[in-house]
Design an enzyme around this catalytic site. Structure first.
Site, short mmCIF file in Angstrom:
data_model
loop_
_atom_site.label_atom_id
_atom_site.label_comp_id
_atom_site.label_asym_id
_atom_site.label_seq_id
_atom_site.Cartn_x
_atom_site.Cartn_y
_atom_site.Cartn_z
N HIS A 49 -71.05 7.25 -6.69
CA HIS A 49 -72.04 6.83 -5.70
C HIS A 49 -73.46 6.87 -6.29
O HIS A 49 -74.40 7.33 -5.64
CB HIS A 49 -71.97 7.69 -4.44
CG HIS A 49 -70.87 7.27 -3.51
ND1 HIS A 49 -70.94 6.13 -2.74
CD2 HIS A 49 -69.66 7.82 -3.25
CE1 HIS A 49 -69.82 6.01 -2.02
NE2 HIS A 49 -69.03 7.02 -2.31
N ASP A 51 -74.16 4.09 -8.84
CA ASP A 51 -74.41 2.78 -9.49
C ASP A 51 -75.36 1.93 -8.66
O ASP A 51 -76.28 1.31 -9.20
CB ASP A 51 -73.10 2.04 -9.80
CG ASP A 51 -72.22 1.73 -8.59
OD1 ASP A 51 -72.43 2.32 -7.51
OD2 ASP A 51 -71.31 0.87 -8.72
N GLY A 151 -59.80 3.71 -3.95
CA GLY A 151 -60.86 4.10 -4.89
C GLY A 151 -60.57 3.74 -6.34
O GLY A 151 -61.28 4.19 -7.23
N SER A 153 -60.43 0.54 -7.26
CA SER A 153 -61.11 -0.72 -7.44
C SER A 153 -60.19 -1.94 -7.47
O SER A 153 -60.37 -2.85 -8.28
CB SER A 153 -61.89 -0.63 -8.76
OG SER A 153 -62.83 -1.64 -8.77
N SER A 154 -59.22 -1.94 -6.55
CA SER A 154 -58.36 -3.12 -6.44
C SER A 154 -59.18 -4.33 -5.98
O SER A 154 -58.93 -5.46 -6.40
CB SER A 154 -57.21 -2.86 -5.45
OG SER A 154 -57.69 -2.71 -4.13
N ASP A 198 -67.61 -1.41 -10.90
CA ASP A 198 -66.19 -1.78 -10.94
C ASP A 198 -65.96 -3.05 -11.74
O ASP A 198 -65.04 -3.15 -12.54
CB ASP A 198 -65.67 -1.96 -9.51
CG ASP A 198 -65.86 -0.71 -8.67
OD1 ASP A 198 -66.20 0.33 -9.25
OD2 ASP A 198 -65.67 -0.78 -7.45
N ASN A 241 -60.44 0.99 3.63
CA ASN A 241 -60.99 -0.31 3.22
C ASN A 241 -62.50 -0.25 3.42
O ASN A 241 -62.98 -0.06 4.55
CB ASN A 241 -60.39 -1.46 4.03
CG ASN A 241 -60.99 -2.79 3.61
OD1 ASN A 241 -62.19 -3.01 3.77
ND2 ASN A 241 -60.19 -3.65 3.04
N LYS A 242 -63.23 -0.39 2.32
CA LYS A 242 -64.68 -0.16 2.37
C LYS A 242 -65.46 -1.22 3.14
O LYS A 242 -66.56 -0.97 3.61
CB LYS A 242 -65.23 -0.05 0.94
CG LYS A 242 -65.31 1.36 0.40
CD LYS A 242 -64.00 2.09 0.20
CE LYS A 242 -63.23 1.59 -0.97
NZ LYS A 242 -62.02 2.36 -1.29
P1 ADP Z 1 -60.44 -0.37 -3.43
O1 ADP Z 1 -60.90 1.05 -3.47
O2 ADP Z 1 -59.00 -0.49 -3.82
O3 ADP Z 1 -61.32 -1.30 -4.18
P2 ADP Z 1 -61.37 -1.80 -1.09
O4 ADP Z 1 -61.42 -1.32 0.32
O5 ADP Z 1 -62.66 -2.05 -1.76
O6 ADP Z 1 -60.49 -0.74 -1.90
O7 ADP Z 1 -60.51 -3.15 -1.17
C1 ADP Z 1 -59.16 -3.20 -0.77
C2 ADP Z 1 -58.79 -4.62 -0.36
O8 ADP Z 1 -58.63 -5.46 -1.53
C3 ADP Z 1 -57.45 -4.72 0.34
O9 ADP Z 1 -57.58 -4.45 1.74
C4 ADP Z 1 -57.05 -6.17 0.09
O10 ADP Z 1 -57.69 -7.04 1.01
C5 ADP Z 1 -57.63 -6.44 -1.29
N1 ADP Z 1 -56.56 -6.30 -2.31
C6 ADP Z 1 -56.41 -5.33 -3.21
N2 ADP Z 1 -55.30 -5.50 -3.98
C7 ADP Z 1 -54.71 -6.63 -3.53
C8 ADP Z 1 -53.54 -7.38 -3.88
N3 ADP Z 1 -52.69 -6.98 -4.85
N4 ADP Z 1 -53.28 -8.50 -3.19
C9 ADP Z 1 -54.11 -8.92 -2.21
N5 ADP Z 1 -55.22 -8.27 -1.83
C10 ADP Z 1 -55.52 -7.14 -2.47
P1 NG1 Z 2 -64.31 1.38 -4.56
O1 NG1 Z 2 -63.95 2.64 -3.91
O2 NG1 Z 2 -63.44 1.10 -5.72
O3 NG1 Z 2 -64.33 0.21 -3.61
C1 NG1 Z 2 -67.09 1.65 -4.60
C2 NG1 Z 2 -68.07 0.62 -5.16
C3 NG1 Z 2 -68.68 1.02 -6.52
C4 NG1 Z 2 -69.21 2.44 -6.48
C5 NG1 Z 2 -68.12 3.39 -5.95
C6 NG1 Z 2 -68.62 4.82 -5.80
C7 NG1 Z 2 -67.82 -1.78 -4.73
C8 NG1 Z 2 -67.15 -3.04 -5.12
N1 NG1 Z 2 -67.43 -0.67 -5.35
O4 NG1 Z 2 -65.80 1.57 -5.23
O5 NG1 Z 2 -69.72 0.11 -6.86
O6 NG1 Z 2 -70.40 2.53 -5.71
O7 NG1 Z 2 -67.62 2.96 -4.69
O8 NG1 Z 2 -69.02 5.37 -7.01
O9 NG1 Z 2 -68.69 -1.80 -3.87
MG MG Z 3 -63.35 -1.80 -3.76
#
Ligand code: ADP
Ligand code: NG1
Ligand code: MG
Length: 460
Positions: A49, A51, A151, A153-154, A198, A241-242
């Site tokens: 937290h 960047d 977390g 970074s999918s 990410d 989901n962020k």
């Molecule tokens: P993360 O910490 O994994 O980045 P986020 O809340 O930022 O979590 O994003 C998760 C969202 O990314 C999922 O709700 C989905 O919409 C999308 N996502 C991630 N992986 C896949 C996948 N394999 N296929 C389709 N959507 C995906």
């Molecule tokens: P995740 O949890 O992977 O969505 C988020 C932010 C990063 C960073 C971290 C905390 C996005 C795409 N990703 O990651 O930039 O702030 O939380 O260190 O907003």
């Molecule tokens: Mg994310």
């Protein structure tokens, strides 16, 4: 027999290219993919937290990734999307030139993350580059094995893969640093005001190394990690989901307001001080001096919107415009002292961590920094989760040198640093103490091997 290429090989749910290709053919009138793009997830070791406040981070890529199988289709403007997990992610078809940023921020559904990337790729092109490809459409099939909303970074792997798949299809060359920057920019269309860690690691990671990422300008430096320790990632099984709530953006905005209020108190041009690192740069201060300013100028009690407007001498509407995001204008309380203190102290911890890695520092010193980072995320940043706290406790009892949440938090994963010799025993202990009561299996935990960044392939 044809060889099946798989990605993410040490994980149980490796991606099979044969399956992805078969899915592609079944959904797209027996066409074969022309090319593939692979983008990894990441685990952040320290610098959490910070960047989006302009401070450096220290992640490494993991083996789990997003893979896109792609084909260009001439003489049409549509983009067709399908996902190997078709029970969770529905097929979507969209006119490629009509992806509006308004529609992308309306829902964090999977296809909107992908379309953010397609839009970002097209914005990168000039009018003259776009003209000859006006009538080029795409078929895209997506597969992924990064635990979602945990977390790792999918989301950014998906967005970055979409940017790459589009640019590769158009035959456009781009540097890795530019690719990281445009991917970070276009992921914000989903509504989260992230900082760019990410996408930068997804694109610039190098096998065998952790990466220090500095921002403004984006710079990358690879580091070897100590070889007598292992980094183990474990899911708390709570997901977040962020983009589906305003928790993440509230933290971004709290840091912005902290920066602007300190600037106002010091008679600086406060409206420009949207980022804490910019404030520090303007003042020419050390991080310790910034911590002093937090104690001097920000109270520990919550701030109301009214109080902030009075301090900055603006109307509520003006504050919404200058400092808030669309999904934070209704937030009624802000904790500025705690958030800014976390950021400056975490930035210091990250610098110390890097120095220790460079100078063969001890595992217990590195572990202590991870523990301190976690305590700060839990207490000052308030982005932990009860299940994740239980997991951290188990990891500590399992003799991890250090353990912290990774990524944004509110659930998701922890990363633990353990002695290489004791890694097997550690994994067994966490399984017994945490996963067995939840009927969860060993897929929830894995040892990370720093992996390579994004790649495009004509054949897998
Ligand atoms: P993360 O910490 O994994 O980045 P986020 O809340 O930022 O979590 O994003 C998760 C969202 O990314 C999922 O709700 C989905 O919409 C999308 N996502 C991630 N992986 C896949 C996948 N394999 N296929 C389709 N959507 C995906
Ligand atoms: P995740 O949890 O992977 O969505 C988020 C932010 C990063 C960073 C971290 C905390 C996005 C795409 N990703 O990651 O930039 O702030 O939380 O260190 O907003
Ligand atoms: Mg994310």
């Amino acid at each position: 027999m044809e060889v099946d290429y798989i990605w993410g090989t040490t994980t149980n749910n490796a991606i099979s290219v044969q399956k992805l290709e078969q899915h592609f053919r079944e959904n797209f009138q027996s066409y074969k993919p022309e090319y593939y793009v692979k983008v990894p997830g990441r685990v952040n070791l320290i610098g959490e937290h910070v960047d989006y406040c302009g401070y450096s981070v220290f992640p490494m890529a993991i083996e789990q990734c997003i893979v896109v199988a792609a084909k260009r289709i001439n003489n049409q403007q549509t983009i067709q999307l399908t996902n190997l997990s078709s029970e969770r992610y529905e097929n979507v078809s969209k006119n490629i030139s009509s992806i509006s940023t308004d529609s992308l921020s309306k829902s964090p559904c999977w296809s909107n993350y992908f379309l953010c990337g397609v839009r970002g790729a097209r914005e990168y092109l000039s009018e003259s580059q776009l003209r000859p490809i006006e009538n080029v459409g795409f078929l895209f099939a997506v597969a992924g094995n990064i635990p979602e909303s945990s977390g790792l970074s999918s989301s950014s792997a998906l967005v970055t893969a979409a940017v790459m798949a589009t640019l590769v299809g158009y035959g456009v060359q781009i540097s890795r640093l530019e690719l990281a920057e445009i991917s970070a920019k276009c992921e914000r269309y989903i509504g989260t005001a992230g900082g760019g860690m990410d996408q930068a690691i997804a694109v610039n990671a190098k096998q065998g190394y952790a990466t220090r990422i500095d921002f403004n300008p984006l710079t990358i430096k690879q580091f070897r990690l100590p070889n007598d320790v292992k980094f183990i990632v474990a899911q708390s099984l709570a997901v977040k989901n962020k983009a589906a709530s305003n928790d993440f953006n509230t933290r971004v905005v709290e840091c912005r307001l902290a920066s602007q209020i300190i600037a106002k108190r010091l008679n600086l041009e406060w409206k420009h001080m949207t980022v804490l690192a910019t404030l520090q740069k303007n003042l020419g201060n050390t991080l310790d001096q910034m911590i002093e300013l937090v104690h001097q100028h920000l109270h520990v009690d919550k701030y109301s919107k009214k109080e902030i407007c009075e301090i900055l001498n603006v109307s509520k509407n003006e504050l919404d415009e200058v400092s808030l995001t669309p999904n934070t204008i209704d937030v009624t309380e802000f904790f500025l002292h705690q958030r800014a203190l976390h950021v400056f102290e975490e930035a210091k911890r990250m610098e110390t961590f890097c120095k220790l890695c460079e100078n063969s520092g001890s595992a217990s010193d590195l572990g202590k920094l991870m523990d301190d980072s976690h305590s700060s995320l839990r207490d000052l940043y308030q982005c932990s989760h009860p299940d994740l706290e239980e997991l951290v406790d188990v990891c500590k009892r399992g003799r991890a040198y250090g353990c912290k949440l990774t990524g944004a938090g509110w659930g998701g994963c922890v990363v633990a640093m353990v002695p290489s010799a004791g890694a097997e025993e550690f994994v067994k202990f966490v399984k017994d103490q945490f996963y067995s009561k939840r009927n969860a299996d060993e897929k929830c935990m894995f040892t990370t091997n720093p992996s390579e960044g994004a790649c495009a392939y004509l054949k897998p």
